[in-house]
Design a protein around this motif. Structure first.
Motif, PDB file in Angstrom:
ATOM      1  N   ALA A   1      12.079  41.700  59.591  1.00 26.48           N
ATOM      2  CA  ALA A   1      13.425  42.000  59.117  1.00 26.48           C
ATOM      3  C   ALA A   1      13.358  43.152  58.136  1.00 26.48           C
ATOM      4  O   ALA A   1      12.281  43.575  57.709  1.00 26.48           O
ATOM      5  N   SER A   2      14.521  43.669  57.795  1.00 25.05           N
ATOM      6  CA  SER A   2      14.576  44.791  56.861  1.00 25.05           C
ATOM      7  C   SER A   2      14.007  44.405  55.500  1.00 25.05           C
ATOM      8  O   SER A   2      13.422  45.221  54.799  1.00 25.05           O
TER       9      SER A   2
ATOM     10  N   SER B   1      24.108  38.834  62.247  1.00 23.00           N
ATOM     11  CA  SER B   1      24.764  39.846  63.093  1.00 23.00           C
ATOM     12  C   SER B   1      25.333  39.233  64.369  1.00 23.00           C
ATOM     13  O   SER B   1      25.364  39.879  65.423  1.00 23.00           O
TER      14      SER B   1
ATOM     15  N   LYS C   1      21.033  38.304  66.111  1.00 20.44           N
ATOM     16  CA  LYS C   1      19.686  38.712  65.711  1.00 20.44           C
ATOM     17  C   LYS C   1      18.900  37.528  65.164  1.00 20.44           C
ATOM     18  O   LYS C   1      19.433  36.713  64.415  1.00 20.44           O
TER      19      LYS C   1
ATOM     20  N   ASP D   1      15.163  40.965  62.931  1.00 17.69           N
ATOM     21  CA  ASP D   1      15.703  42.216  63.455  1.00 17.69           C
ATOM     22  C   ASP D   1      15.600  42.275  64.974  1.00 17.69           C
ATOM     23  O   ASP D   1      15.720  43.348  65.572  1.00 17.69           O
ATOM     24  N   ASN D   2      15.382  41.114  65.611  1.00 14.53           N
ATOM     25  CA  ASN D   2      15.222  41.055  67.063  1.00 14.53           C
ATOM     26  C   ASN D   2      16.543  40.624  67.708  1.00 14.53           C
ATOM     27  O   ASN D   2      17.079  39.562  67.400  1.00 14.53           O
ATOM     28  N   TRP D   3      17.064  41.473  68.603  1.00 13.49           N
ATOM     29  CA  TRP D   3      18.332  41.176  69.272  1.00 13.49           C
ATOM     30  C   TRP D   3      18.126  40.175  70.405  1.00 13.49           C
ATOM     31  O   TRP D   3      17.154  40.250  71.157  1.00 13.49           O
TER      32      TRP D   3
END
Length: 339
Positions: free
Chosen positions: A44-45, A225, A278, A281-283
């Motif tokens: 993740a960010s 998200s 998400k 950070d994986n869609w």
């Protein structure tokens, strides 16, 4: 007598010139290296620092390993004291003169400083999980009570089965007695959130009807998200493109409502909805939720149109008959008035 004194002096000098070693023993303590923390989460960010979260097949994740030198104080080791004695005779003539003695002492210790030099820190791939970066080498010294963090990026195969996997962690130092050889557990869980139909009309017209959907997160960790996206070329939706939800915690539910109508008086398809979200950070995207509707086909529309035409024709015939009857009635009345 002089010979005896001289002999005694020589013997004394030899004894004093001998090295006298007095060891003082104390326990030697090596540094103790320990893994004091590991975190595993989808990349993740913001790097995770406190909690772990399961990865899904195909995810990229982050493993953070914290190493700590748990030694609190250095070992004193073995201390060695060396005493040396030197005899001087003045004047330096045999059998006469004044004898003086001088002593010196030196000490040394093999005690440890308590620090350890990290030669390399490495996390190894295992099963369907692959470590993406190389080992850390020649990192430097880890002092008493100090800690250091090492981050590794991992990638999960798309076809990985659910379960717990153990990645070998190996750490070597400049001291053969100070090392780490253990495993880091990584959990893979393919459980997805779901869209559940709450309420919908049995059929749609050009006027709007509400389709209500519950978004349920069945995962043991939160998602972010998240948005619900409508699909169906024969329908219009409000919101038109997507309904943004945002973050949904583990086990939580969120309800969304779409105002939906058909574009034409007829349709044969069904509206559907997907959840895009998400994990880190994986869609990911769920399978479509299809809302079944009673179709309004062209045949039905044609049938309805034929019925309307029949009514019009029947009405026209009745009107003509009434006009004829009225005309006959007026004609007969005018004839009677002439008589």
């Amino acid at each position: 007598m002089r010979i005896s004194v001289k002999l005694a002096s020589i013997c004394l000098m030899l004894v004093l010139l001998l090295t006298i070693t007095t060891p003082a023993f104390a326990a030697t303590t090596n540094p103790v290296l320990s893994v004091t923390g590991t975190t595993v989460a989808p990349v993740a960010s913001v790097t995770p620092t406190t909690a772990t979260a399961p990865l899904m097949p195909g995810d990229t994740g982050t493993v953070v390993v914290t190493l700590t030198n748990t030694l609190k104080s250095p070992g004193t080791g073995n201390t060695t004291v060396i005493t040396e004695s030197h005899q001087n005779v003045y004047p330096p003539t045999a059998g006469s003169g004044i004898t003086t003695t001088r002593q010196t002492q030196t000490s040394s210790s093999d005690g440890s400083s308590g620090a350890c030099e990290l030669k390399f820190v490495n996390l190894l791939s295992e099963g369907p999980i692959h470590v993406q970066n190389a080992a850390y080498t020649d990192v430097g010294y880890l002092g008493l009570g100090d800690s250091a963090q090492f981050q590794f990026t991992i990638k999960v195969d798309d076809s990985a089965a659910d379960g717990k996997y153990y990645l070998p962690l190996k750490v070597k130092t400049d001291n053969d007695e100070c090392y780490v050889n253990q495993v880091v557990p990584v959990v893979i869980d393919s459980t997805q959130p779901r869209l559940v139909l709450n309420d919908a009309p049995s059929k749609l017209g050009t006027s709007r009807g509400n389709i209500i959907i519950d978004v349920v997160n069945y995962r043991s960790s939160g998602i972010n998200s998240a948005s619900v996206i409508p699909e169906g070329a024969e329908f219009t939706f409000k919101p038109r493109a997507e309904y943004t939800v945002g973050s949904i915690g583990a086990g939580e539910m969120y309800t969304v409502t779409f105002e939906t109508s058909s574009k034409n008086a007829t349709y044969t398809g069904n509206p559907s909805f997907v959840l895009k979200y998400k994990n880190g950070d994986n869609w990911h995207q769920t399978a479509p939720l299809v809302v079944g509707m009673e179709p309004k086909t062209d045949a039905a529309a044609a049938g309805n149109g034929g019925g309307d035409n029949t009514l019009l024709i029947l009405g026209g015939v009745i009107l003509v008959v009434l006009v004829l009857i009225g005309g006959v009635y007026l004609f007969m009345r005018s004839q009677r008035s002439k008589k």
